[in-house]
Design an enzyme around this catalytic site. Structure first.
Site, PDB file in Angstrom:
ATOM      1  N   TYR A   1     -22.089  57.174  97.499  1.00 61.57           N
ATOM      2  CA  TYR A   1     -21.045  57.348  98.517  1.00 61.57           C
ATOM      3  C   TYR A   1     -21.528  56.872  99.895  1.00 61.57           C
ATOM      4  O   TYR A   1     -20.768  56.273 100.653  1.00 61.57           O
ATOM      5  CB  TYR A   1     -20.709  58.838  98.556  1.00 61.57           C
ATOM      6  CG  TYR A   1     -19.489  59.256  99.337  1.00 61.57           C
ATOM      7  CD1 TYR A   1     -18.264  58.633  99.156  1.00 61.57           C
ATOM      8  CD2 TYR A   1     -19.562  60.324 100.222  1.00 61.57           C
ATOM      9  CE1 TYR A   1     -17.136  59.057  99.856  1.00 61.57           C
ATOM     10  CE2 TYR A   1     -18.440  60.756 100.924  1.00 61.57           C
ATOM     11  CZ  TYR A   1     -17.235  60.115 100.733  1.00 61.57           C
ATOM     12  OH  TYR A   1     -16.127  60.536 101.413  1.00 61.57           O
TER      13      TYR A   1
ATOM     14  N   PRO B   1     -10.112  50.503 100.119  1.00 58.05           N
ATOM     15  CA  PRO B   1     -10.762  51.407 101.081  1.00 58.05           C
ATOM     16  C   PRO B   1     -11.128  52.783 100.514  1.00 58.05           C
ATOM     17  O   PRO B   1     -11.583  53.638 101.251  1.00 58.05           O
ATOM     18  CB  PRO B   1      -9.729  51.538 102.210  1.00 58.05           C
ATOM     19  CG  PRO B   1      -8.430  51.196 101.601  1.00 58.05           C
ATOM     20  CD  PRO B   1      -8.701  50.278 100.446  1.00 58.05           C
TER      21      PRO B   1
ATOM     22  N   LYS C   1     -16.331  51.184 102.164  1.00 59.42           N
ATOM     23  CA  LYS C   1     -17.475  50.275 102.086  1.00 59.42           C
ATOM     24  C   LYS C   1     -17.302  48.976 102.876  1.00 59.42           C
ATOM     25  O   LYS C   1     -18.289  48.313 103.188  1.00 59.42           O
ATOM     26  CB  LYS C   1     -17.750  49.872 100.627  1.00 59.42           C
ATOM     27  CG  LYS C   1     -18.064  51.008  99.685  1.00 59.42           C
ATOM     28  CD  LYS C   1     -19.446  51.555  99.925  1.00 59.42           C
ATOM     29  CE  LYS C   1     -19.822  52.599  98.898  1.00 59.42           C
ATOM     30  NZ  LYS C   1     -20.737  53.592  99.411  1.00 59.42           N
TER      31      LYS C   1
ATOM     32  N   TYR D   1     -10.186  65.287  99.843  1.00 56.33           N
ATOM     33  CA  TYR D   1      -9.632  64.463  98.769  1.00 56.33           C
ATOM     34  C   TYR D   1      -8.767  65.367  97.896  1.00 56.33           C
ATOM     35  O   TYR D   1      -9.286  66.219  97.167  1.00 56.33           O
ATOM     36  CB  TYR D   1     -10.741  63.880  97.889  1.00 56.33           C
ATOM     37  CG  TYR D   1     -11.601  62.830  98.561  1.00 56.33           C
ATOM     38  CD1 TYR D   1     -11.029  61.675  99.102  1.00 56.33           C
ATOM     39  CD2 TYR D   1     -12.982  62.959  98.616  1.00 56.33           C
ATOM     40  CE1 TYR D   1     -11.819  60.689  99.700  1.00 56.33           C
ATOM     41  CE2 TYR D   1     -13.783  61.982  99.202  1.00 56.33           C
ATOM     42  CZ  TYR D   1     -13.189  60.858  99.735  1.00 56.33           C
ATOM     43  OH  TYR D   1     -13.964  59.886 100.313  1.00 56.33           O
TER      44      TYR D   1
ATOM     45  N   HIS E   1     -21.464  63.212 109.664  1.00 53.95           N
ATOM     46  CA  HIS E   1     -20.487  63.785 108.755  1.00 53.95           C
ATOM     47  C   HIS E   1     -21.068  63.780 107.349  1.00 53.95           C
ATOM     48  O   HIS E   1     -21.375  62.721 106.821  1.00 53.95           O
ATOM     49  CB  HIS E   1     -19.208  62.945 108.797  1.00 53.95           C
ATOM     50  CG  HIS E   1     -18.016  63.677 108.296  1.00 53.95           C
ATOM     51  ND1 HIS E   1     -17.897  64.074 106.999  1.00 53.95           N
ATOM     52  CD2 HIS E   1     -16.898  64.091 108.923  1.00 53.95           C
ATOM     53  CE1 HIS E   1     -16.741  64.701 106.847  1.00 53.95           C
ATOM     54  NE2 HIS E   1     -16.118  64.723 107.999  1.00 53.95           N
TER      55      HIS E   1
HETATM   56  P1  RFL Z   1     -11.999  41.854 110.037  1.00 51.26           P
HETATM   57  O1  RFL Z   1     -12.355  43.138 110.679  1.00 51.26           O
HETATM   58  O2  RFL Z   1     -10.717  41.739 109.336  1.00 51.26           O
HETATM   59  O3  RFL Z   1     -12.116  40.740 111.158  1.00 51.26           O
HETATM   60  C1  RFL Z   1     -11.686  39.437 110.898  1.00 51.26           C
HETATM   61  C2  RFL Z   1     -11.297  38.803 112.209  1.00 51.26           C
HETATM   62  O4  RFL Z   1     -10.935  37.446 111.965  1.00 51.26           O
HETATM   63  C3  RFL Z   1      -9.764  37.136 112.723  1.00 51.26           C
HETATM   64  N1  RFL Z   1      -9.097  35.989 112.058  1.00 51.26           N
HETATM   65  C4  RFL Z   1      -9.178  34.719 112.506  1.00 51.26           C
HETATM   66  N2  RFL Z   1      -9.797  34.193 113.572  1.00 51.26           N
HETATM   67  C5  RFL Z   1      -9.715  32.848 113.752  1.00 51.26           C
HETATM   68  N3  RFL Z   1      -8.996  32.038 112.913  1.00 51.26           N
HETATM   69  C6  RFL Z   1      -8.360  32.537 111.842  1.00 51.26           C
HETATM   70  N4  RFL Z   1      -7.687  31.730 111.018  1.00 51.26           N
HETATM   71  C7  RFL Z   1      -8.429  33.942 111.598  1.00 51.26           C
HETATM   72  N5  RFL Z   1      -7.942  34.755 110.640  1.00 51.26           N
HETATM   73  C8  RFL Z   1      -8.348  35.989 110.934  1.00 51.26           C
HETATM   74  C9  RFL Z   1      -8.964  38.419 112.712  1.00 51.26           C
HETATM   75  O5  RFL Z   1      -8.023  38.467 113.790  1.00 51.26           O
HETATM   76  C10 RFL Z   1     -10.080  39.468 112.850  1.00 51.26           C
HETATM   77  O6  RFL Z   1     -10.353  39.759 114.209  1.00 51.26           O
HETATM   78  O7  RFL Z   1     -13.114  41.407 108.966  1.00 51.26           O
HETATM   79  P2  RFL Z   1     -14.687  41.735 108.868  1.00 51.26           P
HETATM   80  O8  RFL Z   1     -15.419  41.434 110.142  1.00 51.26           O
HETATM   81  O9  RFL Z   1     -15.109  41.101 107.629  1.00 51.26           O
HETATM   82  O10 RFL Z   1     -14.748  43.351 108.699  1.00 51.26           O
HETATM   83  C11 RFL Z   1     -14.237  43.964 107.554  1.00 51.26           C
HETATM   84  C12 RFL Z   1     -13.702  45.354 107.920  1.00 51.26           C
HETATM   85  O11 RFL Z   1     -12.778  45.231 108.983  1.00 51.26           O
HETATM   86  C13 RFL Z   1     -13.037  46.043 106.715  1.00 51.26           C
HETATM   87  O12 RFL Z   1     -13.763  45.793 105.537  1.00 51.26           O
HETATM   88  C14 RFL Z   1     -12.952  47.569 106.909  1.00 51.26           C
HETATM   89  O13 RFL Z   1     -12.080  47.899 107.946  1.00 51.26           O
HETATM   90  C15 RFL Z   1     -12.519  48.244 105.593  1.00 51.26           C
HETATM   91  N6  RFL Z   1     -12.284  49.685 105.789  1.00 51.26           N
HETATM   92  C16 RFL Z   1     -13.340  50.571 105.864  1.00 51.26           C
HETATM   93  N7  RFL Z   1     -14.608  50.111 105.760  1.00 51.26           N
HETATM   94  C17 RFL Z   1     -15.657  50.982 105.892  1.00 51.26           C
HETATM   95  O14 RFL Z   1     -16.811  50.526 105.770  1.00 51.26           O
HETATM   96  N8  RFL Z   1     -15.472  52.330 106.167  1.00 51.26           N
HETATM   97  C18 RFL Z   1     -14.206  52.844 106.298  1.00 51.26           C
HETATM   98  O15 RFL Z   1     -14.065  54.041 106.581  1.00 51.26           O
HETATM   99  C19 RFL Z   1     -13.072  51.976 106.110  1.00 51.26           C
HETATM  100  N9  RFL Z   1     -11.816  52.426 106.250  1.00 51.26           N
HETATM  101  C20 RFL Z   1     -10.966  50.169 105.924  1.00 51.26           C
HETATM  102  C21 RFL Z   1     -10.760  51.540 106.139  1.00 51.26           C
HETATM  103  C22 RFL Z   1      -9.873  49.285 105.842  1.00 51.26           C
HETATM  104  C23 RFL Z   1      -8.586  49.788 105.954  1.00 51.26           C
HETATM  105  N10 RFL Z   1      -7.506  48.868 105.860  1.00 51.26           N
HETATM  106  C24 RFL Z   1      -6.583  48.698 106.912  1.00 51.26           C
HETATM  107  C25 RFL Z   1      -7.525  47.882 104.821  1.00 51.26           C
HETATM  108  C26 RFL Z   1      -9.474  52.040 106.263  1.00 51.26           C
HETATM  109  C27 RFL Z   1      -8.373  51.172 106.145  1.00 51.26           C
HETATM  110  C28 RFL Z   1      -6.984  51.747 106.249  1.00 51.26           C
END
Ligand code: RFL
Length: 403
Positions: free
Chosen positions: A400, A304, A308, A212, A83
């Site tokens: 980006y 978000p 990143k 956007y 993309h």
């Molecule tokens: P995660 O994915 O939140 O995983 C953390 C895990 O820890 C568990 N946990 C526990 N386990 C044991 N004991 C506890 N006390 C615990 N507390 C929590 C949770 O259940 C979970 O399984 O963190 P990680 O690995 O650091 O990854 C980070 C990413 O998930 C996050 O930064 C991204 O999703 C952000 N984000 C995006 N990032 C991108 O690089 N590209 C994107 O297109 C993008 N789109 C987004 C996004 C985040 C979004 N939201 C919901 C904030 C779009 C959205 C809408």
């Protein structure tokens, strides 16, 4: 957090205890396993929840390189879609940037985060890795020593304890790792005052680009996920609850904000999921506190707007894995000493670009009239520069897609 040791029924151990089975924790687990390091992943939720939590979709070229380097990108190559274009829609008209042909000439790969997580989990488990689901870390103790412990509540409700040489806090912003940081740890925090209603729609993408829309009503975004599912975002008032907007209002508002006569109406469909995201950013500094190390959202929360977060999580997991393997397998602690500084360089760069994107795309929330005019004029000027200046476009493309 105090759990008296007499409550605890069992003590188990691993060289590295990883909290959280998200992208950061699971990549780290795979890499440590390949480096011959004994590790375990403790995850609060169940396996189904881990494999179905829809969040990120836009993966950076560097994420692909890291996964490729370790033979973990098979699913991504098979089902991910390249993309490389985004389209800005404003009151003055619209323009498109083929960012995959600008800057470093590298596109994103669209691959839903839950697929990546499933790939990493499958690979780790198939190679004999240990993941304890429904095991919630409550607190990390003794981080100033070489024998830290993690107090956990297991699936059956019993309290237990894990002992490790290192604990990797990959459990996100509300996890136990952050709660266990020593007093005086710095958390740089910013609330941007902006909120998005994030939507997953059972509808094919309506554009062949990221959309956007910069509109008087607020921002609207369009991002492809799969041929059947599209992500949409609507800037909404702070305090909006998930159910406040009816499906009809959502589609009408998306249509109003994203309108472009030459493209016709959006492809509508069932709303499969919705959630409100309040735009906050923070950075914990440093990322190492003795034997406790932070990675991913636990290390830094990034709004978000620039996609990143998951990409930083992957980058940090690789840095941390290298450092832990050097220390535990070869007795060389230099990389571990450098980990925080190295990761923070990437984190601050991403935070800076994310803030730039926030300012580019959003109406200033609740700004006084004069200031609002100033802000809007700057925003228009920024967009105009992006539309017309090739060097600005190259910079945008590099920032980006980079982490
Ligand atoms: P995660 O994915 O939140 O995983 C953390 C895990 O820890 C568990 N946990 C526990 N386990 C044991 N004991 C506890 N006390 C615990 N507390 C929590 C949770 O259940 C979970 O399984 O963190 P990680 O690995 O650091 O990854 C980070 C990413 O998930 C996050 O930064 C991204 O999703 C952000 N984000 C995006 N990032 C991108 O690089 N590209 C994107 O297109 C993008 N789109 C987004 C996004 C985040 C979004 N939201 C919901 C904030 C779009 C959205 C809408």
């Amino acid at each position: 957090m105090t759990n008296s040791q007499s409550d605890v029924t069992a003590v188990q151990s691993a060289d590295v205890v990883i909290l959280g089975a998200g992208p950061a924790g699971l990549l780290l687990a795979n890499l440590l396993q390949r480096g011959g390091i004994d590790c375990v992943v403790l995850e609060r939720t169940d396996r189904t929840r881990v494999q179905t939590r829809a969040r990120a979709g836009f993966l950076a070229p560097n994420t692909l390189r890291i996964l490729d380097r370790h033979g973990l990108a098979e699913g991504l190559h098979r089902n991910g879609k390249q993309h490389g274009a985004c389209e800005f829609r404003t009151a003055e008209g619209r323009f498109r940037l083929d960012y995959g042909n600008l800057g470093r000439r590298e596109p994103h790969t669209v691959y839903p985060q839950q697929y990546l997580v499933t790939d990493l989990l499958t690979s780790f488990l198939e190679a004999g890795g240990r993941v304890h689901f429904e095991t919630e870390a409550l607190a990390v103790h003794d981080t100033g020593t070489t024998r830290p412990t993690v107090a956990v509540r297991e699936a059956d409700g019993r309290l237990a304890r894990w002992q490790a040489r290192y604990v990797a806090g990959c459990d996100g912003r509300h996890g136990a790792a952050r709660r266990s940081l020593p007093p005086g740890t710095v958390r740089h925090h910013r609330d941007h005052g902006i909120s998005w209603l994030g939507l997953l729609a059972e509808a094919p993408p309506s554009l062949d680009a990221v959309g956007y829309a910069v509109h008087d009503h607020g921002f609207a975004g369009h991002m492809a996920r799969t041929p059947e599912v599209t992500r949409y975002y609507l800037q909404c008032e702070r305090g909006t609850a998930t159910g406040d907007w009816s499906d009809g209002r959502i589609w009408d508002e998306l249509e109003t904000r994203m309108y472009a006569a030459e493209h016709g109406p959006l492809h509508r469909g069932r709303i499969l999921g919705r959630g409100v995201v309040d735009f906050e950013s923070d950075v914990i500094e440093p990322l190492r506190h003795g034997s406790l190390l932070l990675a991913g959202d636990a290390a830094s929360l990034i709004s978000p707007s620039a996609a990143k977060g998951a990409n930083l999580a992957v980058l940090e997991a690789e840095l941390l894995a290298r450092a832990l393997i050097a220390d535990l397998a070869h007795g060389d602690s230099q990389a571990l000493d450098r980990y925080s500084r190295q990761a923070l360089e990437h984190i601050w760069r991403a935070q800076e670009f994310s803030l730039w994107m926030i300012r580019l795309l959003h109406r200033e929330p609740a700004a006084p009239i004069g200031e609002s005019f100033f802000h809007e004029s700057l925003r228009r000027s920024r967009l105009e520069s992006l539309r017309t200046s090739r060097s600005h476009q190259d910079w945008f493309a590099e920032s980006y897609t980079g982490v």
